[in-house]
Design an enzyme around this catalytic site. Structure first.
Site, mmCIF file in Angstrom:
data_model
loop_
_atom_site.group_PDB
_atom_site.id
_atom_site.type_symbol
_atom_site.label_atom_id
_atom_site.label_comp_id
_atom_site.label_asym_id
_atom_site.label_seq_id
_atom_site.Cartn_x
_atom_site.Cartn_y
_atom_site.Cartn_z
ATOM 1 C CB CYS A 92 -0.561 -11.712 3.350
ATOM 2 S SG CYS A 92 -1.263 -13.340 3.558
ATOM 3 C CB CYS B 185 0.735 -17.557 5.644
ATOM 4 S SG CYS B 185 -0.610 -16.607 4.909
ATOM 5 C CB CYS C 174 -0.235 -16.016 1.176
ATOM 6 S SG CYS C 174 1.274 -15.390 1.920
ATOM 7 N N GLY D 296 -20.437 9.993 7.348
ATOM 8 C CA GLY D 296 -20.169 10.085 5.919
ATOM 9 C C GLY D 296 -20.087 11.500 5.386
ATOM 10 C CB CYS E 26 1.409 -12.683 6.212
ATOM 11 S SG CYS E 26 2.218 -13.921 5.188
#
Ligand SMILES: [Zn+2]
Lengths: 379, 283
Positions: free
Chosen positions: B266, B244, B241, B32, B272
């Site tokens: 998506c 899909c 979606c 980090g 997808c």
């Protein structure tokens, strides 16, 4: 049924073809040659070499041609090439006192050793469009006379003369201090030394430095500048290969150097004296060299105890934003797709708007019932 | 001028790669933490992923399989351009399939398909400093990180709650890494934040213009900043979606006509496609 847009690859290829076509323009007009650009667009070449940090007029000309005259794009092309070049070593620090001067002016002394040399300058031209230039070279009535140019002269720096009395601070030399940092090789950290600041300014955007220098003249960190000396000419560079142990000349570069003299009222520890702001850039570019000198001096405000928090005195502000390749990249990246972030923001905005409406309705309801209660109480 | 320059494998010279790898190793050692590195000028503009490209170039080997996505999609113009760059300068195999990739360079998304130990994900980062919009000065923010002085961030989040009743940050939602450094996850939607926590893949972040690299080693605790009484909430996906039928993936909204018609699909195109090949096309 909506189908996802495909074909990014084809679109990119087509864009490149269109770009090539537009760069060429009307094929009935002869194509620009690199030689023409190098010889006739010298000030554009100078800017591209200075901000591209690479002294190579032919490549600068190629970059300008490839960039369709967009100088920041040309600077970017040169930088991206420069970064791939191997480093042999450092040249011997150049001595600008040895410059073969073609132009030199001082605004502080009327006459001086070596004299004032006007040289090739726009300064006293009347800015009237010249119809003669619209006529092709071979048809032009009066050919250009090549004999007015005097021999280049070599002369000491003017501030050297003031210096003998201690009226001007002595020049500071990063070489003496052993400073050999390079911001293209190590990440810049703050506070930065003056040498690194000067490197950043020398690569910095001319327009940005011009505006900042101008702001100091208008009271945002006034430095009371005088143009001590501006000189343009050729300086020889040399290099000491470790295996030889002596200086070998590498060639000459054209540079513009500007030394500003600035008032300094003195502080507890320092007597009043003139201070210096320094500018030095590749090629002929007085605007850039002068702006750089103004900003260099403004950035010394902290050390001289005069800082007042204006932009030109703020090292982090100036150095973080003076690079036009960085700036243009980040500004222009806004045109890349941000669908995902925008979608997330859209959802958040809808939620915030729903909350807002609910609150308003709730408030209106509360107000109405309060009013009714009041009216009931009044009855 | 006629001799064309020859470029090294994956464009960068080996010295530069070594310098970047040292920065990456330091970044992994201090999860980090924003490690300064001598970012090079790249042949694509700043803001186009120069940091991610340098990180990828430094870690790329001949056996690697590279996937590049932008907004979750392999086919957005800049993803195409970066994938082409490495295909050309390194000759590595490229893929759009998430599980097949050994290195995934991304802008703004983390794939929906869970990442594995054999993978490295490289994020393109515009502004690496999570405190930047609260404190513009680098000198100040570096001090704040050193002292773990994150008061301003908590005040900002608290003000959000006081004003809106919840934290009004939809993307680039700050996280705390390994209980020490507050970190910008890059401008990914906060929907993706939980995927960073205890992720088996190595996560590397490159910011070219700002000259910083940071990292999350595999299986590291990554916590989205929140308050006990206002815990972090992942964006709920409303709708499905239209290709899909997925209700679990992050959805892009598309405008389908000039009557304000909208559809969702998506954002992760590979996810997808895989979902569609499993269920067959929707009518
Ligand atoms: Zn889908």
């Amino acid at each position: 049924m909506y189908v996802a847009v495909k074909g990014g690859e084809q679109a990119i290829d087509n864009a490149h073809l269109l770009l090539a076509r537009d760069r060429r323009g009307d094929p009935a007009v002869p194509e620009l040659s690199i030689d023409q650009i190098r010889e006739q667009m010298t000030l554009a070449i100078a800017r591209v070499m200075a901000e591209g940090s690479l002294y190579e007029p032919d490549l600068a000309a190629l970059a300008i041609k490839q960039a369709r005259g967009d100088l920041i794009e040309a600077i970017f092309l040169l930088r991206a090439y420069r970064t791939t070049l191997p480093r042999f070593g450092d040249c011997v620090p150049m001595d600008t006192a040895d410059m073969s001067i073609r132009r030199r002016v001082s605004a502080v002394f009327k006459d001086l050793p070596g004299g004032q040399i006007l040289g090739p300058t726009f300064d006293y031209t009347h800015r009237l469009l010249d119809p003669d230039l619209a006529i092709a070279d071979d048809e032009r009535p009066c050919p250009i006379v090549a004999s007015v140019g005097a021999e280049p002269v070599v002369a000491p720096h003017i501030l050297q003369i003031l210096d003998r009395e201690g009226l001007v601070e002595a020049p500071q030399s990063g070489v003496d201090a052993g400073v050999e940092e390079d911001l293209t090789r190590t990440p810049l950290e703050f506070p930065a030394c003056r040498e690194l600041r000067l490197q950043a300014l020398a690569r910095g955007d001319e327009g940005f430095l011009l505006a900042l220098g101008y702001s100091t003249q208008r009271g945002y960190g006034r430095t009371h500048p005088f143009a001590g000396e501006i000189r343009i000419g050729e300086v020889e560079l040399s290099f000491v290969p470790a295996e030889l142990g002596f200086e070998v000349p590498l060639g000459a570069v054209t540079i513009t150097e500007c030394e500003m003299v600035n008032q300094f009222r003195g502080s507890e520890t320092q007597a009043p004296q003139f201070t210096r702001g320094y500018g030095c850039v590749f090629g002929q570019s007085e605007r850039k060299a002068m702006s750089m000198a103004l900003v260099d001096r403004a950035l010394r405000a902290n050390d001289l105890g005069e800082a007042s928090g204006v932009p030109a005195q703020d090292e982090e502000f100036v150095l973080s934003h003076c690079d036009n390749v960085q700036a243009t990249g980040f500004v222009e990246h806004l045109k890349l797709p941000h669908y995902v972030d925008f979608q997330a923001e859209l959802a958040l905005l809808r939620q915030l708007r729903d909350d807002w409406s609910e609150k308003r309705i709730a408030k209106a309801d509360a107000d109405r019932s309060a009013k009714e209660q009041q009216e009931e109480a009044a009855e | 001028m006629s001799d064309l320059p020859e470029y090294n494998f994956a464009y960068l010279d080996e010295q530069t790669k070594r310098m970047i790898r040292r920065a990456i190793l330091k970044a992994i050692a201090i999860p980090g933490y924003q490690t300064p590195f001598a970012s090079r000028e790249m042949p694509m503009p700043y803001g186009w992923g120069t940091g991610g490209v340098q990180v990828t170039a430094a870690i790329l080997g001949t056996d690697d399989v590279l996937k590049v996505i932008d907004q979750g999609s392999d086919d957005t113009t800049n993803a195409v351009s970066i994938r082409k760059f490495f295909a050309r300068t390194a000759g590595v195999r490229t893929t759009t399939r998430t599980p097949e990739a050994t290195i995934i360079q991304t802008r703004h998304r983390i794939p929906e398909t869970a990442l594995g130990e054999h993978q490295v994900i490289v994020y393109q980062v515009p502004i690496p400093e999570p405190l930047r919009f609260l404190e513009p000065r680098e000198t100040e923010t570096r001090r704040m990180h050193a002292l773990e002085d994150y008061g301003v961030m908590h005040v900002k989040l608290y003000e959000d709650i006081a004003q809106h009743g919840h934290i009004a940050t939809a993307y680039a939602y700050p996280v705390k890494v390994d209980e020490r450094y507050v970190m910008d996850p890059s401008p990914t939607p906060k929907f993706d934040n939980p995927k960073m926590n205890q992720c088996p893949a190595l996560q590397l972040f490159g910011a070219g213009r700002e000259k910083r690299i940071y990292a999350i080693p595999p299986y590291t605790r990554v916590v989205s900043l929140d308050f006990e009484d206002h815990p972090f909430e992942r964006t709920r996906i409303s709708g499905a979606c239209s290709l899909c039928n997925s209700t679990k993936a992050f959805l892009d909204e598309v405008i389908t006509d000039d009557q304000g018609g909208r559809a969702f699909m998506c954002s992760d195109t590979d996810y997808c496609e895989q979902a569609r090949s499993r269920i067959g096309p929707l009518s």
